[in-house]
Design an enzyme around this catalytic site. Sequence first.
Site, short mmCIF file in Angstrom:
data_model
loop_
_atom_site.label_atom_id
_atom_site.label_comp_id
_atom_site.label_asym_id
_atom_site.label_seq_id
_atom_site.Cartn_x
_atom_site.Cartn_y
_atom_site.Cartn_z
N SER A 155 5.74 -2.01 1.29
CA SER A 155 6.46 -1.44 2.42
C SER A 155 6.47 -2.44 3.57
CB SER A 155 5.80 -0.13 2.88
OG SER A 155 6.33 0.29 4.12
N TYR A 168 -1.95 3.97 5.74
CA TYR A 168 -0.85 3.67 4.82
C TYR A 168 -0.51 2.18 4.90
CZ TYR A 168 3.94 3.57 2.98
OH TYR A 168 5.08 3.28 2.27
#
Length: 215
Positions: A155, A168
Amino acid sequence: MAETKLSSFKDERWSLHGMTALVTGGTRGIGYAIAEELAEFGASVHICARKQEDVDKCLEEWKRKGFRITGSVCDVLSRDQRQNLMKNVASIFNGKLNILINNVGTSIPKNLIDYTAEDVSTIMGTNFESCYHLCQLAYPLLKASGYGSIVFISSIAGLKAFPLSSIYASSKGAMNQFTKNVALEWAKDNIRANAVAPGPIKTVLLDSFMVCMLC
């Protein structure tokens, strides 16, 4: 069988006929799209997800399209289930695997100060530890295929700071570094490793994050 995307002899270089692939989290979002794309180019694909009903629904859709896709239940947060998944894959693909797509991911959007130990374990276990372990389990299958490729779905959050995503982001940052080490250590075995770091894509995961942002 469904027609592949090979429209001319020139496009044969993109053919995945004879190739085998495992896509984790293949019943929705990015994983669903990857599984279908691989199948369209001729690969035999196996997907996994946590719920049997999700697996069954997708397999029925793909069956109608003529794709060679199988599936099984696996919560990648569980070490035992990861081991069972790879045993299934080894059996289905006769001990060989060409492509491993580490796609599964989760997020619990919170301010840094509010994360619990359980939150950290869940996010890191799902996003990073599962990928690490699945690579270990898949290694002999990838090596036996003579041509292995591992793709990590990372990501942009692993490269840039965003609010409500410290754990995350850390899991994706760890994934990015791990990708480099896999590529270095397993190049001798003809196994490639790459990470793809998308920005925002409208999936269930993004929707849940945006709800938290607006709260």
